[in-house]
Design a protein around this motif. Structure first.
Motif, short mmCIF file in Angstrom:
data_model
loop_
_atom_site.label_atom_id
_atom_site.label_comp_id
_atom_site.label_asym_id
_atom_site.label_seq_id
_atom_site.Cartn_x
_atom_site.Cartn_y
_atom_site.Cartn_z
N MET A 95 0.84 -1.17 0.00
CA MET A 95 0.00 0.00 0.00
C MET A 95 0.89 1.24 0.00
O MET A 95 1.82 1.35 0.79
CB MET A 95 -0.90 -0.04 1.22
CG MET A 95 -2.08 0.85 1.14
SD MET A 95 -3.14 0.45 2.55
CE MET A 95 -4.63 1.05 1.95
N GLY A 96 0.61 2.21 -0.89
CA GLY A 96 1.43 3.42 -1.01
C GLY A 96 1.12 4.44 0.06
O GLY A 96 0.16 4.33 0.82
N ALA A 97 1.99 5.41 0.13
CA ALA A 97 1.82 6.50 1.09
C ALA A 97 0.61 7.35 0.71
O ALA A 97 0.27 7.48 -0.46
CB ALA A 97 3.07 7.37 1.12
N ILE A 98 -0.01 7.92 1.70
CA ILE A 98 -1.15 8.79 1.47
C ILE A 98 -0.65 10.18 1.10
O ILE A 98 0.21 10.74 1.79
CB ILE A 98 -2.05 8.86 2.72
CG1 ILE A 98 -2.65 7.48 3.00
CG2 ILE A 98 -3.14 9.90 2.54
CD1 ILE A 98 -3.44 7.41 4.28
N THR A 99 -1.17 10.73 0.02
CA THR A 99 -0.81 12.07 -0.40
C THR A 99 -1.74 13.07 0.26
O THR A 99 -2.96 12.94 0.19
CB THR A 99 -0.92 12.21 -1.94
OG1 THR A 99 -0.02 11.29 -2.54
CG2 THR A 99 -0.58 13.62 -2.38
N ILE A 100 -1.15 14.06 0.88
CA ILE A 100 -1.94 15.10 1.53
C ILE A 100 -2.16 16.23 0.54
O ILE A 100 -1.21 16.74 -0.06
CB ILE A 100 -1.24 15.63 2.79
CG1 ILE A 100 -1.14 14.50 3.82
CG2 ILE A 100 -1.96 16.84 3.36
CD1 ILE A 100 -0.34 14.84 5.04
N ILE A 101 -3.42 16.60 0.36
CA ILE A 101 -3.77 17.75 -0.46
C ILE A 101 -4.12 18.89 0.49
O ILE A 101 -4.99 18.74 1.35
CB ILE A 101 -4.93 17.44 -1.41
CG1 ILE A 101 -4.54 16.33 -2.39
CG2 ILE A 101 -5.35 18.71 -2.17
CD1 ILE A 101 -5.64 15.88 -3.32
N GLN A 102 -3.41 19.99 0.33
CA GLN A 102 -3.68 21.16 1.16
C GLN A 102 -4.63 22.10 0.43
O GLN A 102 -4.62 22.18 -0.80
CB GLN A 102 -2.37 21.88 1.47
CG GLN A 102 -1.41 21.04 2.27
CD GLN A 102 -0.12 21.79 2.56
OE1 GLN A 102 -0.11 22.99 2.77
NE2 GLN A 102 0.98 21.06 2.56
N TYR A 103 -5.44 22.81 1.20
CA TYR A 103 -6.40 23.76 0.66
C TYR A 103 -5.99 25.15 1.12
O TYR A 103 -5.90 25.39 2.33
CB TYR A 103 -7.80 23.42 1.13
CG TYR A 103 -8.19 22.00 0.81
CD1 TYR A 103 -8.63 21.65 -0.45
CD2 TYR A 103 -8.05 21.00 1.77
CE1 TYR A 103 -8.95 20.33 -0.76
CE2 TYR A 103 -8.37 19.68 1.48
CZ TYR A 103 -8.82 19.35 0.21
OH TYR A 103 -9.13 18.05 -0.08
N LYS A 104 -5.72 26.04 0.18
CA LYS A 104 -5.19 27.36 0.51
C LYS A 104 -5.90 28.44 -0.30
O LYS A 104 -6.58 28.15 -1.28
CB LYS A 104 -3.69 27.40 0.21
CG LYS A 104 -2.86 26.40 1.00
CD LYS A 104 -1.40 26.51 0.64
CE LYS A 104 -0.55 25.55 1.46
NZ LYS A 104 0.88 25.68 1.13
N THR A 105 -5.66 29.67 0.11
CA THR A 105 -6.16 30.84 -0.62
C THR A 105 -5.04 31.85 -0.71
O THR A 105 -4.29 32.06 0.24
CB THR A 105 -7.37 31.47 0.12
OG1 THR A 105 -8.38 30.48 0.26
CG2 THR A 105 -7.94 32.64 -0.66
N VAL A 106 -4.91 32.48 -1.87
CA VAL A 106 -3.94 33.54 -2.08
C VAL A 106 -4.67 34.72 -2.72
O VAL A 106 -5.61 34.52 -3.49
CB VAL A 106 -2.76 33.05 -2.95
CG1 VAL A 106 -3.20 32.69 -4.35
CG2 VAL A 106 -1.64 34.06 -2.99
N ASN A 107 -4.23 35.93 -2.38
CA ASN A 107 -4.84 37.11 -2.96
C ASN A 107 -4.08 37.51 -4.21
O ASN A 107 -2.86 37.70 -4.18
CB ASN A 107 -4.84 38.26 -1.93
CG ASN A 107 -5.68 39.41 -2.40
OD1 ASN A 107 -5.26 40.18 -3.26
ND2 ASN A 107 -6.87 39.52 -1.85
#
Length: 91
Positions: free
Chosen positions: A1-13
């Protein structure tokens, strides 16, 4: 089983407008920017991003007026390909 990829949620102006984006992968790797079409959002890439994140720094913004990005009125923002392109370039 592979590593879990973390998806980050961000906002930029960008030029006074908040652009929501998803980010995954190592920032030291080449950038891979995923742009959605109409009518959609970066959510459409949620299953693809972990696959690309193995080899790339993956960024998937919501275009202005879509998803979780700012949706200014048509009186305050002209929704043209040129203006959307400028916003993406600023991103």
């Amino acid at each position: 089983m592979g590593a879990i990829t973390i998806i980050q949620y961000k906002t930029v102006n960008v030029d006074g407008l908040d652009v929501f984006y998803r980010e995954a992968g190592d920032p030291s790797k080449p950038a891979f920017v995923l742009l959605h079409g109409f009518p959609s959002s970066s959510s459409m890439f949620r299953n693809l991003m972990p696959l690309l994140a193995r080899d790339f720094h993956v960024l998937a913004p919501d275009l202005i007026g879509f998803g979780n990005s700012a949706a200014p009125s048509r009186e305050s923002f002209e929704y043209t390909f040129e203006n959307l392109t400028k916003n993406v370039a600023g991103f």
